[in-house]
Design a protein around this motif. Structure first.
Motif, PDB file in Angstrom:
ATOM      1  N   ALA A 713       0.835  -1.203   0.000  1.00 52.64           N
ATOM      2  CA  ALA A 713       0.000   0.000   0.000  1.00 52.64           C
ATOM      3  C   ALA A 713       0.869   1.252   0.000  1.00 52.64           C
ATOM      4  O   ALA A 713       0.585   2.223  -0.721  1.00 52.64           O
ATOM      5  CB  ALA A 713      -0.915  -0.005   1.218  1.00 52.64           C
ATOM      6  N   VAL A 714       1.935   1.241   0.814  1.00 52.53           N
ATOM      7  CA  VAL A 714       2.818   2.408   0.886  1.00 52.53           C
ATOM      8  C   VAL A 714       3.452   2.647  -0.482  1.00 52.53           C
ATOM      9  O   VAL A 714       3.543   3.783  -0.967  1.00 52.53           O
ATOM     10  CB  VAL A 714       3.904   2.189   1.970  1.00 52.53           C
ATOM     11  CG1 VAL A 714       4.958   3.277   1.870  1.00 52.53           C
ATOM     12  CG2 VAL A 714       3.276   2.153   3.348  1.00 52.53           C
ATOM     13  N   LYS A 715       3.866   1.545  -1.123  1.00 54.99           N
ATOM     14  CA  LYS A 715       4.514   1.693  -2.430  1.00 54.99           C
ATOM     15  C   LYS A 715       3.528   2.265  -3.454  1.00 54.99           C
ATOM     16  O   LYS A 715       3.879   3.122  -4.270  1.00 54.99           O
ATOM     17  CB  LYS A 715       5.057   0.344  -2.910  1.00 54.99           C
ATOM     18  CG  LYS A 715       6.199  -0.143  -2.037  1.00 54.99           C
ATOM     19  CD  LYS A 715       6.813  -1.419  -2.551  1.00 54.99           C
ATOM     20  CE  LYS A 715       8.010  -1.786  -1.666  1.00 54.99           C
ATOM     21  NZ  LYS A 715       8.589  -3.057  -1.997  1.00 54.99           N
ATOM     22  N   VAL A 716       2.282   1.767  -3.400  1.00 58.11           N
ATOM     23  CA  VAL A 716       1.282   2.266  -4.356  1.00 58.11           C
ATOM     24  C   VAL A 716       1.114   3.771  -4.172  1.00 58.11           C
ATOM     25  O   VAL A 716       1.152   4.548  -5.123  1.00 58.11           O
ATOM     26  CB  VAL A 716      -0.074   1.544  -4.153  1.00 58.11           C
ATOM     27  CG1 VAL A 716      -1.171   2.243  -4.957  1.00 58.11           C
ATOM     28  CG2 VAL A 716       0.032   0.093  -4.582  1.00 58.11           C
ATOM     29  N   LEU A 717       0.956   4.206  -2.918  1.00 57.77           N
ATOM     30  CA  LEU A 717       0.756   5.636  -2.665  1.00 57.77           C
ATOM     31  C   LEU A 717       1.985   6.426  -3.138  1.00 57.77           C
ATOM     32  O   LEU A 717       1.865   7.494  -3.735  1.00 57.77           O
ATOM     33  CB  LEU A 717       0.511   5.894  -1.173  1.00 57.77           C
ATOM     34  CG  LEU A 717       0.315   7.374  -0.844  1.00 57.77           C
ATOM     35  CD1 LEU A 717      -0.976   7.898  -1.460  1.00 57.77           C
ATOM     36  CD2 LEU A 717       0.283   7.636   0.647  1.00 57.77           C
ATOM     37  N   ALA A 718       3.176   5.871  -2.874  1.00 58.26           N
ATOM     38  CA  ALA A 718       4.398   6.586  -3.257  1.00 58.26           C
ATOM     39  C   ALA A 718       4.459   6.768  -4.772  1.00 58.26           C
ATOM     40  O   ALA A 718       4.723   7.865  -5.275  1.00 58.26           O
ATOM     41  CB  ALA A 718       5.611   5.805  -2.770  1.00 58.26           C
ATOM     42  N   PHE A 719       4.169   5.682  -5.513  1.00 52.80           N
ATOM     43  CA  PHE A 719       4.216   5.789  -6.976  1.00 52.80           C
ATOM     44  C   PHE A 719       3.164   6.775  -7.496  1.00 52.80           C
ATOM     45  O   PHE A 719       3.423   7.580  -8.379  1.00 52.80           O
ATOM     46  CB  PHE A 719       3.995   4.416  -7.625  1.00 52.80           C
ATOM     47  CG  PHE A 719       5.267   3.609  -7.741  1.00 52.80           C
ATOM     48  CD1 PHE A 719       6.424   4.193  -8.261  1.00 52.80           C
ATOM     49  CD2 PHE A 719       5.311   2.280  -7.336  1.00 52.80           C
ATOM     50  CE1 PHE A 719       7.599   3.459  -8.374  1.00 52.80           C
ATOM     51  CE2 PHE A 719       6.479   1.539  -7.450  1.00 52.80           C
ATOM     52  CZ  PHE A 719       7.627   2.127  -7.959  1.00 52.80           C
ATOM     53  N   LEU A 720       1.959   6.688  -6.939  1.00 53.58           N
ATOM     54  CA  LEU A 720       0.905   7.581  -7.434  1.00 53.58           C
ATOM     55  C   LEU A 720       1.266   9.037  -7.131  1.00 53.58           C
ATOM     56  O   LEU A 720       1.025   9.932  -7.952  1.00 53.58           O
ATOM     57  CB  LEU A 720      -0.447   7.231  -6.791  1.00 53.58           C
ATOM     58  CG  LEU A 720      -1.033   5.869  -7.195  1.00 53.58           C
ATOM     59  CD1 LEU A 720      -2.365   5.632  -6.489  1.00 53.58           C
ATOM     60  CD2 LEU A 720      -1.245   5.771  -8.699  1.00 53.58           C
ATOM     61  N   SER A 721       1.848   9.281  -5.955  1.00 56.42           N
ATOM     62  CA  SER A 721       2.225  10.655  -5.612  1.00 56.42           C
ATOM     63  C   SER A 721       3.329  11.139  -6.542  1.00 56.42           C
ATOM     64  O   SER A 721       3.300  12.285  -7.024  1.00 56.42           O
ATOM     65  CB  SER A 721       2.710  10.744  -4.160  1.00 56.42           C
ATOM     66  OG  SER A 721       1.713  10.241  -3.304  1.00 56.42           O
ATOM     67  N   LEU A 722       4.308  10.260  -6.813  1.00 55.76           N
ATOM     68  CA  LEU A 722       5.374  10.648  -7.743  1.00 55.76           C
ATOM     69  C   LEU A 722       4.776  10.963  -9.115  1.00 55.76           C
ATOM     70  O   LEU A 722       5.206  11.894  -9.799  1.00 55.76           O
ATOM     71  CB  LEU A 722       6.407   9.508  -7.872  1.00 55.76           C
ATOM     72  CG  LEU A 722       7.330   9.331  -6.658  1.00 55.76           C
ATOM     73  CD1 LEU A 722       8.113   8.035  -6.767  1.00 55.76           C
ATOM     74  CD2 LEU A 722       8.313  10.510  -6.560  1.00 55.76           C
ATOM     75  N   ALA A 723       3.754  10.161  -9.508  1.00 56.38           N
ATOM     76  CA  ALA A 723       3.118  10.384 -10.815  1.00 56.38           C
ATOM     77  C   ALA A 723       2.495  11.774 -10.853  1.00 56.38           C
ATOM     78  O   ALA A 723       2.700  12.549 -11.791  1.00 56.38           O
ATOM     79  CB  ALA A 723       2.049   9.326 -11.058  1.00 56.38           C
ATOM     80  N   GLU A 724       1.718  12.106  -9.796  1.00 53.30           N
ATOM     81  CA  GLU A 724       1.020  13.400  -9.798  1.00 53.30           C
ATOM     82  C   GLU A 724       2.015  14.558  -9.763  1.00 53.30           C
ATOM     83  O   GLU A 724       1.800  15.594 -10.381  1.00 53.30           O
ATOM     84  CB  GLU A 724       0.071  13.500  -8.589  1.00 53.30           C
ATOM     85  CG  GLU A 724      -1.087  12.505  -8.607  1.00 53.30           C
ATOM     86  CD  GLU A 724      -2.016  12.679  -9.799  1.00 53.30           C
ATOM     87  OE1 GLU A 724      -2.047  13.771 -10.381  1.00 53.30           O
ATOM     88  OE2 GLU A 724      -2.698  11.708 -10.176  1.00 53.30           O
TER      89      GLU A 724
END
Length: 1112
Positions: A713-724
């Motif tokens: 979950a942490v990784k998913v949030l990190a990737f999505l935040s980096l994307a935005e």
């Protein structure tokens, strides 16, 4: 019981009617028979033939009353009789009409045909070919009554048998136009010059006429012919939108020339026909037709524009007519005209004003007359530029103010609406204006004030007085001097009253936004707490209006508000922010953003309670669109206020807390996927507001992704935040690391992490195409295993990058995609198709022809990819590619005849998308495309195969998906292109679908329900054939030993069929069909079907009316 009694007395009634001895007995018997037929026609089935034989001779009875009642009885009989009896009746009528023994009986037969057509128009359709020529022939016989009946018959054919009358429309129209001017005993020629003279000698003339013995006006019934012709024209106009341009060429000038009709009733019908024409011309305000047919509509509007001077010329004198009925007709027509063509009456206002004033000022007028004049004036003021009225304000204003003081509340209420519009006209604030409003302010103000003060007055008048006064203060507040403050005090009173508070809040919002900067200080002290208390009320509209009022007050009157006032509002806000009402939350958060900008010091006091609610929202699966944007704005405003107790790092921590919580992995899994995207967007917004903090945050996320200890979950949030973050800013600081981290994540065991990483790669590339795009293309070439994820990244790049920045790479991307368009994996092919489609939008004129060329390529996989790519170029808003698409979509639709099943299926999906999102692309091709579309709805025996599964044999139908896609297209066409379908041909295929596989039956039941509302007449004609499959479905029994799924499936199917039955029962006159009556009684007598039907009826009662299928 009733049925038995009726059966017993029918024979006696027919006997009494046949004897013809005593007319009064005959009339009574006919009345009773009509009544029985209209209520229980179906149960008297066995007597229908004897009833017919008894009624037909009555049509030649010497007494007209008997004939009339016989026609009524026949009208009720044709609703329920069998096809043979109907044919017998029709043949008899046609034969008698041909004989034409006497004009009197011919009249009766034509009346009878018209009556039958009105009652059961759907049945007479097949006989029209023989009937119409006869009626046309009788139109030319010199007998006014006969002509009137002929036109009534035509009118009922136009309304009830639209398909069969189609070839005869031009003929019928020319007859109508000939006879609408038919007034043999009156000379209209030199009317203009005579008008003045006639006024003086009116009485003298009358006496003269009396002595003129040979012809009196009372014998003249030619007006009946004109009226019937006008009604028939109205029927044609309202049912044939496709002939609009012809109407403006031929019909409109004739109707306008007949506005001078001397007979009041006929004039009303001529007006009514013209109003129908205007309504048909009203441009369709719907997204479906936005880009569609605009050329056609424009032509009609231009033709109408050219005829406006003639219309005004024909009407303006009549606005001073003695007769109120014709004045009301003029006003209705002009109102419709002003709505259809806003601005078209601008140069004619001098001609219209005297007529309006005449109707407003004439005290002897009925109140309806004045209300009509006021509502026309309102439409006129709304649809034209203020300058057009300035020369006439002096004459218009006094009668309007007088109407505000009228004792009848409806007139007052309408006059206040007009006054409110007049205020905007006298002094428009959105543009410079030379007109001096000062002389008129006093009258307007004092008239409105009187109504505003009155307490014992109609609710609507109260509300409109408040709105009107609000408008006066908004536009003319600087002219009110000492009157302003006392008036504002009245507004305070109205705020305290529960009945008027909503209107008062809206008026205050308007006043507060006035560019005149009205001084509201005297009422703010008391008004603000009242507004605050409204936020607690359980009235949604009040909450929303109050928030809007507070928002504008804080923006425009910040220096007059005391902290205590603000705090009284602040305490109410946390309760308004919740996922139960997203719109209220959005408005409340937008108001908080305004506060954070204007009063940073106040915000800090409630940050805790408000933020708790906002974080709840961010983590809610329902958050999206407007509410999410409001939250993002709020966070950015909050971080930038120096006084806030909560800084960047604290906000970031709270945003991501639920994901980082160190509990078991299930705890963070409880967050919905949408919540990760929302949180990521907020993170990106915060870091763009504080650019100094951003690099640290990026590194933190990269560390999280690298760390083996972090949960998925942490990784998913990190990737999505980096994307935005990467989409809008160039993340150069961590470039090398990012690439490796993302490619490593592609091998992660978790699907979520993989797709988040692919999303991140795509979006980071958007922020830095030069660096990442070549790298991505190289990876797609060299890494077949990661291809699917990398293509998804590419799709993000193509969807989110501006066209100009992509142009240099188009060739490379195009070449690469075409290498993969024949991939055997359907999932990969679909992504390739989406990339191709969206890439085509970058440079349509060059790339669309290339797609077209690929259609002839050898492999079916490549063809299906190309067709799917076209589907992705169609969007529901106008785009530059539309014109090019319209030119070549026909080539892509030729794949309906492709030899490969899958290509046909994707072609249907593409067609469905076009029909749903941009019908204008395919409307003109329907004639060519429909045969192939209907062809795909047929069951193909050669595609059904048997598969052995152990001891069982199982049939598999490979054609099912294609058939399903074809029926979905048919459903979509109902919504967007109904006027282009031959509904009878269409119904043939719906009928086949009702007997097809489970999935297709479900679709056709929904289609049938929709058809019952869209074209009830056509459905009525086919009822017998449609009911059978419905009955079969509703009465199926599942085999006793079947599995649970089989029972559920059958249940769902029965429910859906029953919904279709319920929809059929809403068609007017359906219960008079024998088949339907029988099926209804079968439903009532079976307990299982009856309870199902009742539950369906309860569902429909609680649902909105339109049932619609989810086509996504």
């Amino acid at each position: 019981m009733t049925a038995n009694v009726c059966k017993k007395i029918t024979a006696q009634l027919t006997g009494a009617i046949g004897k013809q001895e005593d007319v009064s007995v005959q009339l009574e018997a006919l009345d009773i028979l009509s009544d029985m037929l209209s209520r229980l026609g179906g149960t008297l089935y066995s007597f229908h033939s004897s009833i017919l034989n008894c009624l037909l001779p009555q049509l030649t009875s010497p007494r007209l009353a008997v004939r009339k009642r016989a026609i009524i009885a026949l009208g009720h009989l044709v609703l329920t009789c069998s096809g043979n009896i109907f044919s017998e009746l029709a043949e008899h009528l046609i034969a008698e009409l041909k004989k034409n023994e006497s004009t009197s009986t011919t009249r009766t037969y034509i009346q009878c045909i018209a009556g039958i057509s009105r009652q059961a128009g759907h049945r007479i359709g097949e006989h029209l070919e023989k009937i119409i020529p006869l009626i046309v022939r009788y139109c030319n016989v010199d007998d006014d009554e006969l002509r009137e009946y002929c036109f009534q018959a035509f009118e009922s054919f136009v309304r009830r048998c639209p398909k069969e009358i189609d070839p005869h429309i031009p003929n019928v129209m020319s007859l109508c136009l000939k006879y609408i001017t038919f007034d043999p005993n009156y000379n209209y020629d030199n009317e203009e010059e005579e008008e003045e003279e006639r006024m003086e000698t009116e009485n003298g003339e009358d006496e003269e006429q009396e002595s003129d013995d040979e012809y009196s006006d009372d014998d003249d019934i030619s007006w009946k012919v004109r009226r019937a012709a006008a009604k028939c024209l109205e029927a044609i106009v309202s049912s044939r939108h496709d002939l609009l341009q012809d109407f403006y060429k031929t019909l409109s000038p004739v109707l306008i020339s007949r506005f001078k009709e001397r007979e009041e009733n006929v004039k009303a019908d001529i007006f009514s026909a013209y109003i129908s024409l205007l309504k048909q011309t009203l441009p369709i305000q719907s997204w479906l037709h936005a880009s569609d047919d605009s050329g056609k509509d424009d032509v009609s509007l231009t033709m109408l524009q050219n005829q406006v001077p003639n219309i005004v010329k024909a009407l303006h004198k009549q606005l001073k007519d003695k007769s109120t009925k014709s004045r009301q007709g003029c006003f209705s027509l002009l109102t419709e005209l002003a709505n259809v063509l806003p601005g078209c009456l601008a140069e004619h206002i001098p001609a219209l004003v005297p007529g309006i004033v005449f109707s407003l000022a004439d005290k002897s007028n009925s109140s309806n007359m004045r209300i009509d004049a006021l509502s026309f004036l309102h439409v006129l003021l709304c649809n034209h530029q203020p300058e057009a009225f300035h020369p006439h304000i002096k004459t218009l204003l006094p009668p309007v103010v007088a109407c505000i003081g009228d004792p009848f509340y409806k007139i007052t209420s309408e006059a206040l609406l007009v006054a409110q519009q007049l205020v905007k006209v006298i002094r428009p604030l959105d543009k410079p204006c030379t007109f001096d409003a000062k002389p008129y302010v006093k009258d307007l103000f004092s008239g409105t004030l009187k109504r505003l003060k009155a307490a014992d007055i109609d609710q609507e008048v109260k509300e409109r007085a408040i709105s009107c006064m609000g408008q006066i203060i908004y536009n003319l507040g600087d002219h009110l001097s000492t009157d302003l403050q006392p008036t504002l005090k009245i507004f305070l009173e109205r705020l305290k009253n529960e009945i008027t508070r909503l209107t008062a809040v809206k008026a205050l919002t308007l006043i507060a936004s006035s560019p005149l900067k009205i001084d509201l200080r005297p009422i703010l002290g008391e008004g603000f707490p009242i507004l605050a208390s409204f936020l607690r009320k359980n009235q949604r509209a009040l909450k929303l209006s109050t928030l809007a009022a507070l928002d504008i007050l804080v923006k425009n009157y910040s220096d007059s508000l005391k902290p205590a006032m603000i705090e009284s509002v602040l305490t109410e806000l946390p309760a308004l922010i919740s996922e139960n009402d997203m719109h209220v939350s959005q408005v409340a958060i937008a108001f908080l953003t305004t506060l954070a900008k204007v009063y940073p010091s106040c915000i800090s006091k409630i940050t805790g309670s408000v933020l708790a609610e906002i974080f709840q929202l961010v983590h809610s699966p329902l958050l999206q669109g407007g509410a999410l944007n409001a939250i993002i704005d709020f966070f950015q405003a909050l971080v930038l206020t120096k006084a806030a107790t909560v800084g960047y790092s604290e906000l970031l921590k709270q945003l991501t807390a639920p994901v980082y919580s160190s509990g078991p992995p299930e705890a963070s899994a409880a967050l919905h996927k949408q919540a990760y995207y929302s949180a990521a967007k907020c993170v990106a917004a915060l870091s763009s507001a504080c650019p100094k903090e951003a690099p640290g945050t990026v590194n933190q996320f990269i560390q999280d992704v690298k760390s083996p200890k972090c949960s998925a979950a942490v990784k998913v949030l990190a990737f999505l935040s980096l994307a935005e973050m990467g989409r809008t800013t160039n993340l150069t600081s961590a470039q090398k690391e990012l690439k490796t981290v993302i490619l490593e994540a592609f091998a992660s065991p978790s699907e979520e992490v993989k797709s988040a990483a692919s999303y991140a790669l795509g979006n980071i590339s958007v922020g830095n195409l030069k660096e990442y795009l070549p790298f991505m293309l190289k990876e797609i070439e060299s890494q077949p295993k990661r291809q699917y994820l990398l293509l998804h990244s590419l799709k993000e790049v193509i969807s989110s990058s501006p066209a100009d920045s992509l142009k240099p790479y188009v060739e490379d991307i195009w070449a690469l995609l075409f290498k993969h368009c024949e991939c055997s994996e359907e999932g990969t092919r679909n992504v390739v198709a989406e990339c191709l489609g969206k890439l085509t939008l970058v440079n349509p004129s060059e790339l669309l022809p290339r797609l077209k060329k690929q259609l002839s390529s050898g492999s079916p996989h490549a063809r299906s990819t190309v067709v799917t790519a076209v589907k992705f170029t169609i969007a529901d808003h106008p785009q530059p590619i539309d014109a090019l698409l319209k030119g070549c979509i026909g080539n892509f639709l030729k794949t309906f005849q492709d030899s490969d099943l899958n290509v046909r299926r994707v072609a249907l999906a593409m067609f469905n998308s076009a029909a749903h999102n941009k019908p204008s692309l395919i409307r003109d091709l329907l004639n060519a495309v429909l045969p192939s579309l209907y062809n795909e709805t047929k069951v193909r025996r050669e595609l059904i195969r048997e598969v052995e599964m152990g001891p069982f044999k199982h049939t598999v139908d490979d054609g099912l998906d294609v058939r399903k896609a074809a029926f979905e297209c048919m459903y979509t066409l109902l919504e967007s292109c109904l006027d282009r379908l031959d509904i009878y041909e269409y119904l043939n295929h719906v009928e086949d679908g009702l007997k097809d596989h489970y999935d297709i039956q479900m679709l056709t039941f929904i289609m049938l329900a929709r058809l019952s509302t869209l074209c009830p007449n056509a459905v009525l004609q086919r009822l017998e054939r449609l009911i059978e499959p419905l009955r079969a479905t509703c009465s199926t029994k599942v085999k006793a030993g079947s599995v649970k799924q089989e029972f559920e499936k059958q249940d769902e199917l029965k429910r859906s069929a029953m919904r279709a039955v319920a929809a059929l029962l809403t068609i007017p006159e359906v219960e008079k069909s024998p088949v339907m009556a029988e099926f209804s009684s079968q439903i009532r007598s079976s307990p299982e079907m009856a309870s199902l039907f009742e539950s369906i009826q309860k569902d429909t009662a609680s649902l909105p009316t339109t049932e619609s299928m989810d086509m996504s």
